[in-house]
Design an enzyme around this catalytic site. Sequence first.
Site, PDB file in Angstrom:
ATOM      1  N   THR A 127      67.859  25.221  46.286  1.00  0.00           N
ATOM      2  CA  THR A 127      67.256  23.579  45.484  1.00  0.00           C
ATOM      3  C   THR A 127      68.137  23.876  45.018  1.00  0.00           C
ATOM      4  O   THR A 127      68.423  24.402  44.048  1.00  0.00           O
ATOM      5  CB  THR A 127      65.796  23.773  44.822  1.00  0.00           C
ATOM      6  N   ASP A 129      68.420  22.759  42.166  1.00  0.00           N
ATOM      7  CA  ASP A 129      67.822  22.777  40.836  1.00  0.00           C
ATOM      8  C   ASP A 129      67.398  24.366  40.303  1.00  0.00           C
ATOM      9  O   ASP A 129      67.700  24.446  38.858  1.00  0.00           O
ATOM     10  CB  ASP A 129      66.473  22.191  40.127  1.00  0.00           C
ATOM     11  N   MET A 171      70.928  16.040  36.753  1.00  0.00           N
ATOM     12  CA  MET A 171      69.328  17.129  37.660  1.00  0.00           C
ATOM     13  C   MET A 171      68.855  17.749  37.264  1.00  0.00           C
ATOM     14  O   MET A 171      69.636  19.117  36.277  1.00  0.00           O
ATOM     15  CB  MET A 171      70.289  16.939  39.178  1.00  0.00           C
ATOM     16  N   GLY A 172      67.735  18.004  37.311  1.00  0.00           N
ATOM     17  CA  GLY A 172      67.052  19.628  37.036  1.00  0.00           C
ATOM     18  C   GLY A 172      65.617  18.781  36.548  1.00  0.00           C
ATOM     19  O   GLY A 172      65.188  18.586  35.416  1.00  0.00           O
ATOM     20  N   ARG A 268      78.230   6.124  24.659  1.00  0.00           N
ATOM     21  CA  ARG A 268      78.343   5.788  25.553  1.00  0.00           C
ATOM     22  C   ARG A 268      77.346   6.947  26.902  1.00  0.00           C
ATOM     23  O   ARG A 268      77.147   7.701  26.940  1.00  0.00           O
ATOM     24  CB  ARG A 268      79.501   6.012  26.516  1.00  0.00           C
ATOM     25  N   HIS A 274      73.119  11.805  42.687  1.00  0.00           N
ATOM     26  CA  HIS A 274      73.334  12.284  43.572  1.00  0.00           C
ATOM     27  C   HIS A 274      74.215  12.699  43.702  1.00  0.00           C
ATOM     28  O   HIS A 274      74.443  13.332  44.497  1.00  0.00           O
ATOM     29  CB  HIS A 274      72.600  11.604  44.304  1.00  0.00           C
ATOM     30  N   ARG A 277      74.615  16.443  44.595  1.00  0.00           N
ATOM     31  CA  ARG A 277      74.125  16.868  45.818  1.00  0.00           C
ATOM     32  C   ARG A 277      74.681  16.422  47.045  1.00  0.00           C
ATOM     33  O   ARG A 277      74.246  17.390  47.404  1.00  0.00           O
ATOM     34  CB  ARG A 277      72.481  16.215  45.873  1.00  0.00           C
TER      35      ARG A 277
HETATM   36  O1  F6P Z   1      64.699  18.906  43.496  1.00  0.00           O
HETATM   37  C1  F6P Z   1      65.569  18.777  43.725  1.00  0.00           C
HETATM   38  C2  F6P Z   1      66.448  17.268  43.374  1.00  0.00           C
HETATM   39  O2  F6P Z   1      67.734  17.026  43.170  1.00  0.00           O
HETATM   40  C3  F6P Z   1      65.919  17.034  41.460  1.00  0.00           C
HETATM   41  O3  F6P Z   1      67.148  17.366  40.535  1.00  0.00           O
HETATM   42  C4  F6P Z   1      65.505  14.872  41.627  1.00  0.00           C
HETATM   43  O4  F6P Z   1      65.186  15.305  40.410  1.00  0.00           O
HETATM   44  C5  F6P Z   1      65.103  15.254  42.888  1.00  0.00           C
HETATM   45  O5  F6P Z   1      65.534  16.304  43.173  1.00  0.00           O
HETATM   46  C6  F6P Z   1      65.960  13.927  43.253  1.00  0.00           C
HETATM   47  O6  F6P Z   1      64.626  13.439  43.924  1.00  0.00           O
HETATM   48  P1  F6P Z   1      65.448  12.366  45.148  1.00  0.00           P
HETATM   49  O7  F6P Z   1      66.929  12.432  45.944  1.00  0.00           O
HETATM   50  O8  F6P Z   1      64.413  12.265  45.843  1.00  0.00           O
HETATM   51  O9  F6P Z   1      65.734  11.254  44.168  1.00  0.00           O
END
Ligand code: F6P
Length: 344
Positions: A127, A129, A171-172, A268, A274, A277
């Site tokens: 994860t 997170d 995120m978190g 702002r 994402h 990620r």
């Molecule tokens: O659990 C990891 C995570 O990146 C969280 O930080 C975030 O809330 C969630 O996934 C977002 O999920 P999705 O990609 O389904 O919108």
Amino acid sequence: MTVRRLGVLTGGGDCPGLNPVIRAVTRRAIQAGITVVGIRNGWKGLIQADTIPLTLESVSGILHRGGTILGTSRTNPYKKPEDAKRVMENIRKLQLDALIPIGGEDTLGVATKLKKDGQKVVGVPKTIDNDLSATDFTFGFDTAVNIAMEAIDRLHTTAESHHRIMVAEVMGRHAGWIATYAGIAGGADVILIPEEPIDLDAVCEIIRKRHARGKDFSIVVVAEGAQFKDKHLVTAEGKLDEFGHVRLGGIGDQLGKLIEQRTGYETRVTVLGHIQRGGSPTAFDRVLGTRFGIRAVELVLAGQFGTMVSLQGNKIVAVPLEEGTGALKTVDMELYNLSKIFFG
Ligand code: F6P
């Protein structure tokens, strides 16, 4: 029992470092004479018996790639009894002697249930997170922190030029690890995390004091799961996923509006979302993913099922699967309190 066929899947949100794990699992298993079966799109692929062979060829050139070549989904096979039944049937039909599910609390929660139903599983925690207990770090976190840090660096120059307040939402969901690390590394003036309710008056006071000492710009980093004192979680919409999680997002916008209203300073908001990620994993995440993958196969070879790999100190160890999905690992408050020295 000798393992001849090994299934591998990635579930939940993707994260940089998944492909290094898939590559390491495949390379090590093939070296041990095991056939590796890639299950597509997480648990959904086991419900549908949707697989691809994982070979030396198919995992070549994926180490540096973000995402997962197997695809992923947030499917909960235990939501409907017929799906759980299909998973069991398909494990048998596909002749999978063991499974390596790579995922976070939800995916490993399903793995724990399969373990109780008699399946041979070894989990790999994942994860961005970094909120899984029983492991010091998960891969993907370091990449996300570096992306968020670079974003904060960039926000600094535009904030300074325009004399603005910049709110960066990172995120978190349950824990503010990314906000804390990226905030410290990027020199944020305020860091807000789910572990401590937001005190808006205190935030505005910090910003005003900075102005009073000639700093007419400020960077506020907020984790998406942070909450105002006396208010509920800010969600993007009411929809729940199959594991009952709401989609977060929106705290940055609310915070930005309130800061502007109360302080009168132009504000702002940037939601990193994402971007944190996606893309290529850092060296740390590639190495951690590789070590996790190799060790997971070695646990399979040793017959140590019902476990998951975990980083403790600088060692990769095996812990019971339940430990990984037990209590969430929230931010170390000693670290968070250290970041407060730089608030203002
Ligand atoms: O659990 C990891 C995570 O990146 C969280 O930080 C975030 O809330 C969630 O996934 C977002 O999920 P999705 O990609 O389904 O919108």
